[in-house]
Design a protein around this motif. Structure first.
Motif, short mmCIF file in Angstrom:
data_model
loop_
_atom_site.label_atom_id
_atom_site.label_comp_id
_atom_site.label_asym_id
_atom_site.label_seq_id
_atom_site.Cartn_x
_atom_site.Cartn_y
_atom_site.Cartn_z
N GLY A 46 0.84 -1.21 0.00
CA GLY A 46 0.00 0.00 0.00
C GLY A 46 0.87 1.25 0.00
N ASP A 47 2.06 1.11 -0.59
CA ASP A 47 3.06 2.18 -0.54
C ASP A 47 2.88 3.08 -1.77
OD1 ASP A 47 5.26 3.78 -0.32
OD2 ASP A 47 6.71 2.14 -0.12
N GLY A 48 2.18 4.17 -1.57
CA GLY A 48 1.94 5.11 -2.66
C GLY A 48 0.90 6.12 -2.25
N VAL A 49 0.60 7.03 -3.14
CA VAL A 49 -0.37 8.10 -2.85
C VAL A 49 -1.32 8.26 -4.03
CG1 VAL A 49 1.13 9.35 -1.26
CG2 VAL A 49 1.25 9.86 -3.70
N PHE A 50 -2.45 8.91 -3.79
CA PHE A 50 -3.40 9.07 -4.90
C PHE A 50 -4.20 10.35 -4.75
CE2 PHE A 50 -7.86 8.10 -3.70
CZ PHE A 50 -7.69 7.72 -2.38
N GLU A 51 -4.90 10.67 -5.82
CA GLU A 51 -5.89 11.74 -5.82
C GLU A 51 -7.11 11.27 -6.60
OE1 GLU A 51 -6.25 14.92 -4.53
OE2 GLU A 51 -4.50 14.42 -3.34
N GLY A 52 -8.28 11.71 -6.18
CA GLY A 52 -9.52 11.54 -6.95
C GLY A 52 -9.95 12.93 -7.37
N ILE A 53 -10.11 13.13 -8.67
CA ILE A 53 -10.32 14.47 -9.22
C ILE A 53 -11.56 14.42 -10.13
CG2 ILE A 53 -9.23 16.30 -10.61
CD1 ILE A 53 -6.51 14.89 -10.04
N ARG A 90 -8.71 9.16 -11.52
CA ARG A 90 -7.96 8.57 -10.42
C ARG A 90 -6.48 8.65 -10.82
NH1 ARG A 90 -8.34 5.03 -5.98
NH2 ARG A 90 -10.28 6.16 -5.73
N LEU A 91 -5.74 9.40 -10.03
CA LEU A 91 -4.33 9.62 -10.28
C LEU A 91 -3.55 8.92 -9.18
CD1 LEU A 91 -1.86 11.26 -11.40
CD2 LEU A 91 -2.74 13.23 -10.17
N LEU A 92 -2.68 7.98 -9.56
CA LEU A 92 -1.92 7.28 -8.52
C LEU A 92 -0.42 7.36 -8.76
CD1 LEU A 92 -2.97 3.55 -8.98
CD2 LEU A 92 -4.58 5.28 -8.32
N VAL A 93 0.29 7.44 -7.68
CA VAL A 93 1.74 7.29 -7.75
C VAL A 93 2.09 6.15 -6.81
CG1 VAL A 93 3.97 8.42 -7.56
CG2 VAL A 93 1.93 9.80 -8.03
N THR A 94 2.62 5.07 -7.39
CA THR A 94 3.01 3.94 -6.54
C THR A 94 4.53 3.99 -6.34
OG1 THR A 94 3.56 2.38 -8.29
CG2 THR A 94 1.24 2.57 -7.70
N ALA A 145 9.28 5.43 -9.07
CA ALA A 145 7.83 5.44 -8.83
C ALA A 145 7.09 5.33 -10.16
CB ALA A 145 7.44 6.73 -8.13
N SER A 146 5.88 4.76 -10.11
CA SER A 146 5.03 4.68 -11.30
C SER A 146 3.88 5.66 -11.19
CB SER A 146 4.44 3.27 -11.44
OG SER A 146 5.28 2.48 -12.22
N LEU A 147 3.55 6.27 -12.33
CA LEU A 147 2.44 7.23 -12.39
C LEU A 147 1.33 6.65 -13.25
CD1 LEU A 147 4.34 10.53 -12.79
CD2 LEU A 147 2.11 10.43 -11.71
N VAL A 148 0.13 6.62 -12.70
CA VAL A 148 -1.02 6.06 -13.42
C VAL A 148 -2.14 7.10 -13.43
CG1 VAL A 148 -2.78 4.23 -13.40
CG2 VAL A 148 -0.44 3.71 -12.69
N VAL A 149 -2.77 7.29 -14.58
CA VAL A 149 -3.94 8.16 -14.66
C VAL A 149 -5.08 7.39 -15.31
CG1 VAL A 149 -4.90 10.38 -15.36
CG2 VAL A 149 -2.42 10.15 -15.04
N ILE A 150 -6.17 7.24 -14.59
CA ILE A 150 -7.39 6.62 -15.13
C ILE A 150 -8.44 7.72 -15.22
CG2 ILE A 150 -9.16 4.84 -14.80
CD1 ILE A 150 -7.19 3.52 -12.76
N ALA A 151 -8.98 7.92 -16.40
CA ALA A 151 -10.07 8.89 -16.55
C ALA A 151 -11.33 8.11 -16.91
CB ALA A 151 -9.75 9.91 -17.64
N SER A 152 -12.38 8.32 -16.14
CA SER A 152 -13.58 7.52 -16.33
C SER A 152 -14.79 8.32 -15.88
CB SER A 152 -13.43 6.24 -15.51
OG SER A 152 -14.52 5.39 -15.71
N THR A 153 -15.88 7.61 -15.71
CA THR A 153 -17.06 8.28 -15.16
C THR A 153 -17.30 7.74 -13.76
OG1 THR A 153 -18.40 6.63 -16.23
CG2 THR A 153 -18.17 8.72 -17.38
#
Ligand code: PXG
Length: 293
Positions: free
Chosen positions: A31-38, A92-96, A112-120
């Protein structure tokens, strides 16, 4: 069938069923990482810079280096929405911590890995914004500043997940999390506001609540509208005896509460202050934000 979502991972887009992260990523292992919900509305991303600032602050607090500048992360978010040709939705933006050997040490992960998921997204059905939610107090407390700071929006949401389970098990729709002193911190994914005799109250961030971006926007709207607003150490009593109660969050927006721990809140119907702030918030999200196209 609609086109698969295109997910951004470390500089490339992948169709959703091919968007994968290694099982050796410490985000999964620890669970080592951070995120944002935008959220984005009407072709604009709401408070994007504030979300990116909070992401970098969360990362700094857990000693994680984001392999990009804030400006680059902003561009990743906007271009992922553009790539998916979306107009209203959720990011959903995550940095693991990234892929590494087994073992807790983050120094085993190269990058670190950067992930961006754009959805509804739709969290609560539309009628909840009329009738209000049912809340219950959870047994699980918010983590304290001497363990994991509740200000860090980390990938470790297990205490919130357990609190949500407790709330749902008791027949409520959302759970109120207290801090270890027994004061109200927040809900499992939303901040809390109380209205009593025309004054608006919300728990201080030091109570263990996330420094919510919707919370901040609603505080600004309330002050602009001329309300008195106080950040306080809030008790369950303050909530039971409120004239009105509402929650704020990126997913929930501004949502009224009708019942808490079996006490009817106010008249049990959405009150006038909540209605006014809900409308002001809806207007704000439709008319401000970072343009996508
Ligand atoms: N408290 C907690 C613990 C949260 O996780 C909020 C308050 C509200 O903060 P914002 O900045 O959103 O106003 C949150 C936000 C999800 C989801 O997918 C969760 C959040 C936001 C967006 C999506 O469950 N939590």
């Amino acid at each position: 069938m609609s086109n698969p979502l295109q997910v951004y991972i470390d500089g490339e887009f992948f169709p959703e069923n091919e968007a994968k992260i290694s099982v050796f990523d410490h985000g999964l292992l620890y669970g080592d990482g951070v995120f944002e919900g935008i959220r984005f509305y009407n072709d604009r991303v709401f408070r994007l810079e504030e979300h990116i600032d909070r992401l970098f602050d969360s990362a700094k607090a857990i000693h994680l280096t984001i392999p990009a500048t804030p400006e680059e992360v902003i561009e990743m978010v906007v271009s992922t929405i553009r790539k998916n040709e979306l107009h209203d939705g959720y990011v959903r933006l995550l940095v693991t911590r990234g892929k590494g050997e087994l073992g807790l040490s983050p120094y085993r992960c190269e990058k670190a890995s950067l992930v961006v998921i754009a959805s509804t997204i739709s969290l609560y059905p539309a009628e909840k914004y009329e009738t209000g939610l049912i809340l219950a107090t959870c047994a699980t407390r918010r983590p304290t500043h001497d363990s994991l700071s509740p200000s860090v929006k980390s990938l470790n949401y297990l205490s919130n997940v357990m609190a949500k389970v407790e709330a749902l098990a008791s027949g409520a729709e959302e759970g109120v999390m207290l801090n270890t002193e027994g004061y109200v911190a927040e809900c499992t994914g939303d901040n809390i506001f109380v209205i009593k005799d025309g004054v608006i109250y919300t728990p201080t961030v030091a109570s263990g609540s996330l420094n919510g971006i919707t919370r901040k926007a609603v505080i600004e709207l309330a002050l602009e509208a001329g309300f008195e607003l106080r950040e306080i150490q809030m008790s369950r009593y303050d909530m039971y005896t409120a004239d009105e109660l509402f929650l704020t969050g990126t997913a929930a927006e501004v949502v009224p509460v009708a019942e808490y721990d079996k006490r009817v809140i106010g008249t049990g119907k959405t009150g006038p202050v909540t209605k006014q702030l809900l409308e002001a918030f809806r207007n704000l999200v439709q008319t401000t934000g970072t343009p996508i196209y």
